[in-house]
Write a protein that holds these residues in place. Structure first.
Motif, PDB file in Angstrom:
ATOM      1  N   VAL A   1       0.849  -1.183   0.000  1.00  0.00           N
ATOM      2  CA  VAL A   1       0.000   0.000   0.000  1.00  0.00           C
ATOM      3  C   VAL A   1       0.890   1.240   0.000  1.00  0.00           C
ATOM      4  O   VAL A   1       1.931   1.261   0.653  1.00  0.00           O
ATOM      5  CB  VAL A   1      -0.958  -0.007   1.202  1.00  0.00           C
ATOM      6  N   GLN A   2       0.500   2.251  -0.777  1.00  0.00           N
ATOM      7  CA  GLN A   2       1.251   3.506  -0.831  1.00  0.00           C
ATOM      8  C   GLN A   2       0.486   4.570  -0.047  1.00  0.00           C
ATOM      9  O   GLN A   2      -0.737   4.656  -0.148  1.00  0.00           O
ATOM     10  CB  GLN A   2       1.422   3.972  -2.283  1.00  0.00           C
ATOM     11  N   LEU A   3       1.234   5.355   0.716  1.00  0.00           N
ATOM     12  CA  LEU A   3       0.632   6.373   1.573  1.00  0.00           C
ATOM     13  C   LEU A   3       1.141   7.752   1.193  1.00  0.00           C
ATOM     14  O   LEU A   3       2.341   7.927   0.935  1.00  0.00           O
ATOM     15  CB  LEU A   3       0.961   6.095   3.042  1.00  0.00           C
ATOM     16  N   GLN A   4       0.246   8.724   1.195  1.00  0.00           N
ATOM     17  CA  GLN A   4       0.588  10.104   0.873  1.00  0.00           C
ATOM     18  C   GLN A   4       0.044  11.002   1.975  1.00  0.00           C
ATOM     19  O   GLN A   4      -1.167  11.158   2.098  1.00  0.00           O
ATOM     20  CB  GLN A   4      -0.003  10.507  -0.471  1.00  0.00           C
ATOM     21  N   ALA A   5       0.947  11.587   2.762  1.00  0.00           N
ATOM     22  CA  ALA A   5       0.545  12.502   3.822  1.00  0.00           C
ATOM     23  C   ALA A   5       0.505  13.927   3.296  1.00  0.00           C
ATOM     24  O   ALA A   5       1.354  14.322   2.482  1.00  0.00           O
ATOM     25  CB  ALA A   5       1.508  12.402   4.994  1.00  0.00           C
ATOM     26  N   SER A   6      -0.470  14.698   3.755  1.00  0.00           N
ATOM     27  CA  SER A   6      -0.592  16.085   3.332  1.00  0.00           C
ATOM     28  C   SER A   6      -1.285  16.891   4.422  1.00  0.00           C
ATOM     29  O   SER A   6      -1.804  16.325   5.391  1.00  0.00           O
ATOM     30  CB  SER A   6      -1.385  16.175   2.024  1.00  0.00           C
ATOM     31  N   GLY A   7      -1.297  18.221   4.239  1.00  0.00           N
ATOM     32  CA  GLY A   7      -2.020  19.084   5.156  1.00  0.00           C
ATOM     33  C   GLY A   7      -1.150  19.864   6.116  1.00  0.00           C
ATOM     34  O   GLY A   7      -1.658  20.683   6.886  1.00  0.00           O
ATOM     35  N   GLY A   8       0.140  19.628   6.092  1.00  0.00           N
ATOM     36  CA  GLY A   8       1.036  20.370   6.963  1.00  0.00           C
ATOM     37  C   GLY A   8       1.151  21.817   6.540  1.00  0.00           C
ATOM     38  O   GLY A   8       0.696  22.213   5.467  1.00  0.00           O
ATOM     39  N   PHE A  36       3.000   9.336  13.346  1.00  0.00           N
ATOM     40  CA  PHE A  36       4.219   9.563  14.110  1.00  0.00           C
ATOM     41  C   PHE A  36       4.760  10.931  13.739  1.00  0.00           C
ATOM     42  O   PHE A  36       4.371  11.490  12.712  1.00  0.00           O
ATOM     43  CB  PHE A  36       5.277   8.489  13.785  1.00  0.00           C
ATOM     44  N   ARG A  37       5.648  11.444  14.551  1.00  0.00           N
ATOM     45  CA  ARG A  37       6.276  12.725  14.220  1.00  0.00           C
ATOM     46  C   ARG A  37       7.750  12.705  14.623  1.00  0.00           C
ATOM     47  O   ARG A  37       8.147  11.955  15.530  1.00  0.00           O
ATOM     48  CB  ARG A  37       5.558  13.885  14.901  1.00  0.00           C
ATOM     49  N   GLN A  38       8.514  13.524  13.928  1.00  0.00           N
ATOM     50  CA  GLN A  38       9.940  13.608  14.206  1.00  0.00           C
ATOM     51  C   GLN A  38      10.384  15.057  14.141  1.00  0.00           C
ATOM     52  O   GLN A  38      10.301  15.689  13.083  1.00  0.00           O
ATOM     53  CB  GLN A  38      10.741  12.762  13.218  1.00  0.00           C
ATOM     54  N   ALA A  39      10.818  15.566  15.274  1.00  0.00           N
ATOM     55  CA  ALA A  39      11.342  16.922  15.361  1.00  0.00           C
ATOM     56  C   ALA A  39      12.839  16.895  15.057  1.00  0.00           C
ATOM     57  O   ALA A  39      13.484  15.846  15.211  1.00  0.00           O
ATOM     58  CB  ALA A  39      11.086  17.492  16.739  1.00  0.00           C
ATOM     59  N   PRO A  40      13.412  18.019  14.649  1.00  0.00           N
ATOM     60  CA  PRO A  40      14.853  18.059  14.336  1.00  0.00           C
ATOM     61  C   PRO A  40      15.688  17.585  15.510  1.00  0.00           C
ATOM     62  O   PRO A  40      15.511  18.042  16.643  1.00  0.00           O
ATOM     63  CB  PRO A  40      15.096  19.535  14.031  1.00  0.00           C
ATOM     64  N   GLY A  41      16.581  16.652  15.240  1.00  0.00           N
ATOM     65  CA  GLY A  41      17.477  16.160  16.269  1.00  0.00           C
ATOM     66  C   GLY A  41      16.868  15.179  17.245  1.00  0.00           C
ATOM     67  O   GLY A  41      17.531  14.772  18.204  1.00  0.00           O
ATOM     68  N   LYS A  42      15.629  14.793  17.010  1.00  0.00           N
ATOM     69  CA  LYS A  42      14.948  13.871  17.932  1.00  0.00           C
ATOM     70  C   LYS A  42      14.516  12.606  17.200  1.00  0.00           C
ATOM     71  O   LYS A  42      14.439  12.568  15.986  1.00  0.00           O
ATOM     72  CB  LYS A  42      13.740  14.548  18.568  1.00  0.00           C
ATOM     73  N   GLU A  43      14.231  11.575  18.000  1.00  0.00           N
ATOM     74  CA  GLU A  43      13.763  10.333  17.425  1.00  0.00           C
ATOM     75  C   GLU A  43      12.296  10.464  17.005  1.00  0.00           C
ATOM     76  O   GLU A  43      11.555  11.301  17.515  1.00  0.00           O
ATOM     77  CB  GLU A  43      13.917   9.190  18.425  1.00  0.00           C
ATOM     78  N   ARG A  44      11.897   9.595  16.096  1.00  0.00           N
ATOM     79  CA  ARG A  44      10.494   9.559  15.673  1.00  0.00           C
ATOM     80  C   ARG A  44       9.648   9.064  16.847  1.00  0.00           C
ATOM     81  O   ARG A  44       9.987   8.072  17.483  1.00  0.00           O
ATOM     82  CB  ARG A  44      10.340   8.653  14.463  1.00  0.00           C
ATOM     83  N   TYR A  93       5.439  15.095  10.232  1.00  0.00           N
ATOM     84  CA  TYR A  93       4.454  14.098  10.616  1.00  0.00           C
ATOM     85  C   TYR A  93       4.370  13.027   9.528  1.00  0.00           C
ATOM     86  O   TYR A  93       4.222  13.349   8.340  1.00  0.00           O
ATOM     87  CB  TYR A  93       3.097  14.747  10.832  1.00  0.00           C
ATOM     88  N   TYR A  94       4.432  11.774   9.972  1.00  0.00           N
ATOM     89  CA  TYR A  94       4.398  10.639   9.066  1.00  0.00           C
ATOM     90  C   TYR A  94       3.182   9.770   9.384  1.00  0.00           C
ATOM     91  O   TYR A  94       2.862   9.556  10.558  1.00  0.00           O
ATOM     92  CB  TYR A  94       5.637   9.776   9.228  1.00  0.00           C
ATOM     93  N   CYS A  95       2.550   9.226   8.348  1.00  0.00           N
ATOM     94  CA  CYS A  95       1.536   8.203   8.561  1.00  0.00           C
ATOM     95  C   CYS A  95       2.119   6.857   8.135  1.00  0.00           C
ATOM     96  O   CYS A  95       3.010   6.795   7.282  1.00  0.00           O
ATOM     97  CB  CYS A  95       0.250   8.498   7.826  1.00  0.00           C
ATOM     98  N   ALA A  96       1.615   5.816   8.757  1.00  0.00           N
ATOM     99  CA  ALA A  96       2.119   4.480   8.502  1.00  0.00           C
ATOM    100  C   ALA A  96       0.980   3.476   8.616  1.00  0.00           C
ATOM    101  O   ALA A  96       0.028   3.698   9.383  1.00  0.00           O
ATOM    102  CB  ALA A  96       3.226   4.135   9.495  1.00  0.00           C
ATOM    103  N   ALA A  97       1.066   2.380   7.896  1.00  0.00           N
ATOM    104  CA  ALA A  97       0.026   1.348   7.900  1.00  0.00           C
ATOM    105  C   ALA A  97       0.629   0.009   8.289  1.00  0.00           C
ATOM    106  O   ALA A  97       1.776  -0.306   7.933  1.00  0.00           O
ATOM    107  CB  ALA A  97      -0.636   1.247   6.534  1.00  0.00           C
ATOM    108  N   GLY A  98      -0.154  -0.780   9.034  1.00  0.00           N
ATOM    109  CA  GLY A  98       0.304  -2.087   9.469  1.00  0.00           C
ATOM    110  C   GLY A  98      -0.862  -2.988   9.814  1.00  0.00           C
ATOM    111  O   GLY A  98      -2.013  -2.572   9.726  1.00  0.00           O
TER     112      GLY A  98
END
Length: 121
Positions: A1-8, A36-44, A93-98
């Motif tokens: 499955v392909q995911l496309q995040a938007s709206g930021g 999930f989210r990842q700020a500069p210099g930080k883990e997701r 911000y990232y979206c992920a599927a599982g």
């Protein structure tokens, strides 16, 4: 499955944004989706997750009461409504599927490309 995040985008403190995660490929309703989210210099870090039906959700403590995850399987899209945004919400911000809901990145097999949210004070 392909995911496309938007709206930021860029928003002031206290403002709102709605992120979208659009899926294509395999039947979207088979998958749980997480943000999930990842700020500069930080883990997701985990933000929120929703099961395949939309009936079960879980939000991380820092966003509880401000963010809401939802999904529309007919549109193959998951949303993250973000209200009362704070500077510490600034991140990609990232979206992920599982196969099932979870708070760990290893629960998810497919990832979108990310969308940047910047909250200015």
């Amino acid at each position: 499955v392909q995911l496309q995040a938007s709206g930021g985008g860029l928003v002031q403190v206290g403002g709102s944004l709605r992120l979208s995660c659009a899926a294509s490929g395999r039947p979207f309703s088979n998958y749980a989706v997480g943000w999930f989210r990842q700020a500069p210099g930080k883990e997701r870090e985990f933000v929120a997750t929703i099961d395949w039906s939309g009936r079960s959700t879980y939000h991380a403590n820092p966003v509880q009461g401000r963010f809401t995850i939802s999904r529309d399987n007919a549109k193959s899209t998951v949303y993250l409504q973000m209200n009362n945004l704070k500077p510490e919400d600034t991140a990609v911000y990232y979206c992920a599927a599982g196969p099932g809901i979870g708070i760990n990145i290893y629960n998810y097999d497919y990832w979108g490309q990310g969308t940047l949210v910047t909250v200015s004070s």
